[in-house]
Design a protein around this motif. Structure first.
Motif, PDB file in Angstrom:
ATOM      1  N   ASP A 188       0.831  -1.199   0.000  1.00  0.00           N
ATOM      2  CA  ASP A 188       0.000   0.000   0.000  1.00  0.00           C
ATOM      3  C   ASP A 188       0.871   1.257   0.000  1.00  0.00           C
ATOM      4  N   ALA A 189       2.147   1.066  -0.265  1.00  0.00           N
ATOM      5  CA  ALA A 189       3.066   2.201  -0.280  1.00  0.00           C
ATOM      6  C   ALA A 189       3.017   2.907  -1.629  1.00  0.00           C
ATOM      7  N   VAL A 190       3.696   4.033  -1.688  1.00  0.00           N
ATOM      8  CA  VAL A 190       3.728   4.818  -2.913  1.00  0.00           C
ATOM      9  C   VAL A 190       4.811   4.302  -3.860  1.00  0.00           C
ATOM     10  N   ARG A 191       5.565   3.346  -3.424  1.00  0.00           N
ATOM     11  CA  ARG A 191       6.697   2.847  -4.195  1.00  0.00           C
ATOM     12  C   ARG A 191       6.256   2.377  -5.574  1.00  0.00           C
ATOM     13  N   SER A 192       7.031   2.730  -6.591  1.00  0.00           N
ATOM     14  CA  SER A 192       6.676   2.389  -7.965  1.00  0.00           C
ATOM     15  C   SER A 192       7.050   0.951  -8.288  1.00  0.00           C
ATOM     16  N   LEU A 193       6.433   0.426  -9.336  1.00  0.00           N
ATOM     17  CA  LEU A 193       6.761  -0.927  -9.781  1.00  0.00           C
ATOM     18  C   LEU A 193       8.213  -0.992 -10.245  1.00  0.00           C
ATOM     19  N   ALA A 194       8.685   0.051 -10.928  1.00  0.00           N
ATOM     20  CA  ALA A 194      10.077   0.073 -11.387  1.00  0.00           C
ATOM     21  C   ALA A 194      11.033  -0.040 -10.202  1.00  0.00           C
ATOM     22  N   ASP A 195      10.713   0.654  -9.100  1.00  0.00           N
ATOM     23  CA  ASP A 195      11.557   0.564  -7.904  1.00  0.00           C
ATOM     24  C   ASP A 195      11.524  -0.835  -7.301  1.00  0.00           C
ATOM     25  N   GLU A 196      10.348  -1.466  -7.332  1.00  0.00           N
ATOM     26  CA  GLU A 196      10.224  -2.831  -6.812  1.00  0.00           C
ATOM     27  C   GLU A 196      11.060  -3.805  -7.639  1.00  0.00           C
ATOM     28  N   VAL A 197      11.075  -3.618  -8.957  1.00  0.00           N
ATOM     29  CA  VAL A 197      11.884  -4.474  -9.829  1.00  0.00           C
ATOM     30  C   VAL A 197      13.364  -4.331  -9.475  1.00  0.00           C
ATOM     31  N   THR A 198      13.812  -3.088  -9.319  1.00  0.00           N
ATOM     32  CA  THR A 198      15.205  -2.847  -8.959  1.00  0.00           C
ATOM     33  C   THR A 198      15.542  -3.502  -7.624  1.00  0.00           C
ATOM     34  N   GLU A 199      14.629  -3.391  -6.654  1.00  0.00           N
ATOM     35  CA  GLU A 199      14.853  -3.971  -5.331  1.00  0.00           C
ATOM     36  C   GLU A 199      14.906  -5.501  -5.394  1.00  0.00           C
ATOM     37  N   SER A 200      14.012  -6.101  -6.182  1.00  0.00           N
ATOM     38  CA  SER A 200      13.996  -7.564  -6.289  1.00  0.00           C
ATOM     39  C   SER A 200      15.299  -8.079  -6.891  1.00  0.00           C
ATOM     40  N   PHE A 201      15.797  -7.401  -7.909  1.00  0.00           N
ATOM     41  CA  PHE A 201      17.067  -7.809  -8.513  1.00  0.00           C
ATOM     42  C   PHE A 201      18.225  -7.599  -7.540  1.00  0.00           C
ATOM     43  N   THR A 202      18.167  -6.530  -6.745  1.00  0.00           N
ATOM     44  CA  THR A 202      19.212  -6.284  -5.745  1.00  0.00           C
ATOM     45  C   THR A 202      19.230  -7.398  -4.714  1.00  0.00           C
ATOM     46  N   GLU A 203      18.029  -7.789  -4.254  1.00  0.00           N
ATOM     47  CA  GLU A 203      17.932  -8.890  -3.289  1.00  0.00           C
ATOM     48  C   GLU A 203      18.475 -10.186  -3.887  1.00  0.00           C
ATOM     49  N   LEU A 204      18.124 -10.446  -5.135  1.00  0.00           N
ATOM     50  CA  LEU A 204      18.604 -11.649  -5.808  1.00  0.00           C
ATOM     51  C   LEU A 204      20.127 -11.643  -5.899  1.00  0.00           C
ATOM     52  N   TYR A 205      20.679 -10.499  -6.257  1.00  0.00           N
ATOM     53  CA  TYR A 205      22.132 -10.370  -6.402  1.00  0.00           C
ATOM     54  C   TYR A 205      22.826 -10.598  -5.058  1.00  0.00           C
ATOM     55  N   GLU A 206      22.265 -10.008  -3.987  1.00  0.00           N
ATOM     56  CA  GLU A 206      22.883 -10.151  -2.675  1.00  0.00           C
ATOM     57  C   GLU A 206      22.789 -11.578  -2.153  1.00  0.00           C
ATOM     58  N   MET A 207      21.652 -12.242  -2.403  1.00  0.00           N
ATOM     59  CA  MET A 207      21.515 -13.635  -1.966  1.00  0.00           C
ATOM     60  C   MET A 207      22.488 -14.539  -2.716  1.00  0.00           C
ATOM     61  N   THR A 208      22.712 -14.243  -3.994  1.00  0.00           N
ATOM     62  CA  THR A 208      23.665 -15.036  -4.794  1.00  0.00           C
ATOM     63  C   THR A 208      25.081 -14.883  -4.246  1.00  0.00           C
ATOM     64  N   LEU A 209      25.431 -13.650  -3.871  1.00  0.00           N
ATOM     65  CA  LEU A 209      26.769 -13.424  -3.325  1.00  0.00           C
ATOM     66  C   LEU A 209      26.956 -14.122  -1.989  1.00  0.00           C
ATOM     67  N   ARG A 210      25.897 -14.118  -1.139  1.00  0.00           N
ATOM     68  CA  ARG A 210      26.001 -14.746   0.184  1.00  0.00           C
ATOM     69  C   ARG A 210      26.134 -16.267   0.097  1.00  0.00           C
ATOM     70  N   THR A 211      25.554 -16.855  -0.949  1.00  0.00           N
ATOM     71  CA  THR A 211      25.584 -18.309  -1.043  1.00  0.00           C
ATOM     72  C   THR A 211      26.689 -18.831  -1.980  1.00  0.00           C
TER      73      THR A 211
END
Length: 212
Positions: A188-211
């Motif tokens: 319900d936040a004002v966050r845009s879909l484009a920002d969510e896409v960037t965040e999801s890829f960032t999370e994916l990248y960080e999880m890949t580095l940790r593992t």
């Protein structure tokens, strides 16, 4: 959205507004009455368009409920991605390409939420929606294949290996987009879909580095 993917002109904005009005109308009516009790005439009245205009935009009631196919970014954006290596970060650049591609859905949060509700009651619509996403995946895979071939000439010389690697990266990217889309639609936040896409890829990248 125009081919240039910049700010759409007045005519394009009106076209997009009409498409959204029709989709919103069919989804709201279907939530209220059930799909089988909604007619094209009902949808047209609710969207304040004529039945003829309805059919100028959608071939059927189901097509309006399923919605538009996802569009990829502009030709310039695609070209920049394809020729963004070999030293460029392909995952980060792919996130940027997809975030740009989804900017024209920024005003569709309510429609996406309504569509999910209707699909839960009518599973056949989910199959139709997935068919449109497969078309998007196929186009994206072709673009990723071009990028991999440009980055690695030895890979380009092995079509089977190139296809498999492009497919893997495509499926990973689409999973990240689906994750972003759910977070955006359910939030319900004002966050845009484009920002969510960037965040999801960032999370994916960080999880890949940790593992790794």
């Amino acid at each position: 959205m125009s081919a240039e993917h910049g700010e759409p002109g007045l005519r394009e904005r009106k076209r997009l507004a009409t498409r959204r009005a029709i989709q919103r109308a069919v989804l709201i009516l279907s939530c209220e009455r059930g799909i089988e009790k909604v007619t094209v005439e009902d949808i047209s009245r609710a969207a304040d368009v004529s039945p003829r205009t309805f059919f100028n935009y959608f071939s059927s009631k189901d097509a309006a409920m399923v919605g538009d196919e996802l569009d990829l970014a502009s030709a310039d954006d695609i070209d920049a991605f394809v020729h963004g290596g070999p030293s460029g970060d392909i995952l980060a650049q792919l996130a940027e390409l997809l975030a740009s591609s989804l900017k024209n859905t920024e005003g569709d949060r309510e429609i996406h939420q309504l569509r999910r509700t209707v699909m839960k009651e009518n599973p056949y619509l989910f199959g139709l929606r997935m068919a449109t996403l497969r078309n998007f995946e196929a186009r994206l895979q072709d673009i990723i294949g071009e990028r991999l071939a440009a980055d690695q000439p030895d890979l380009a010389a092995d079509p089977v290996r190139l296809h498999q690697r492009a497919l893997l990266l495509t499926l990973v990217a689409v999973a990240a987009v689906r994750h972003a889309w759910r977070c955006w639609a359910e939030g319900d936040a004002v966050r845009s879909l484009a920002d969510e896409v960037t965040e999801s890829f960032t999370e994916l990248y960080e999880m890949t580095l940790r593992t790794s």
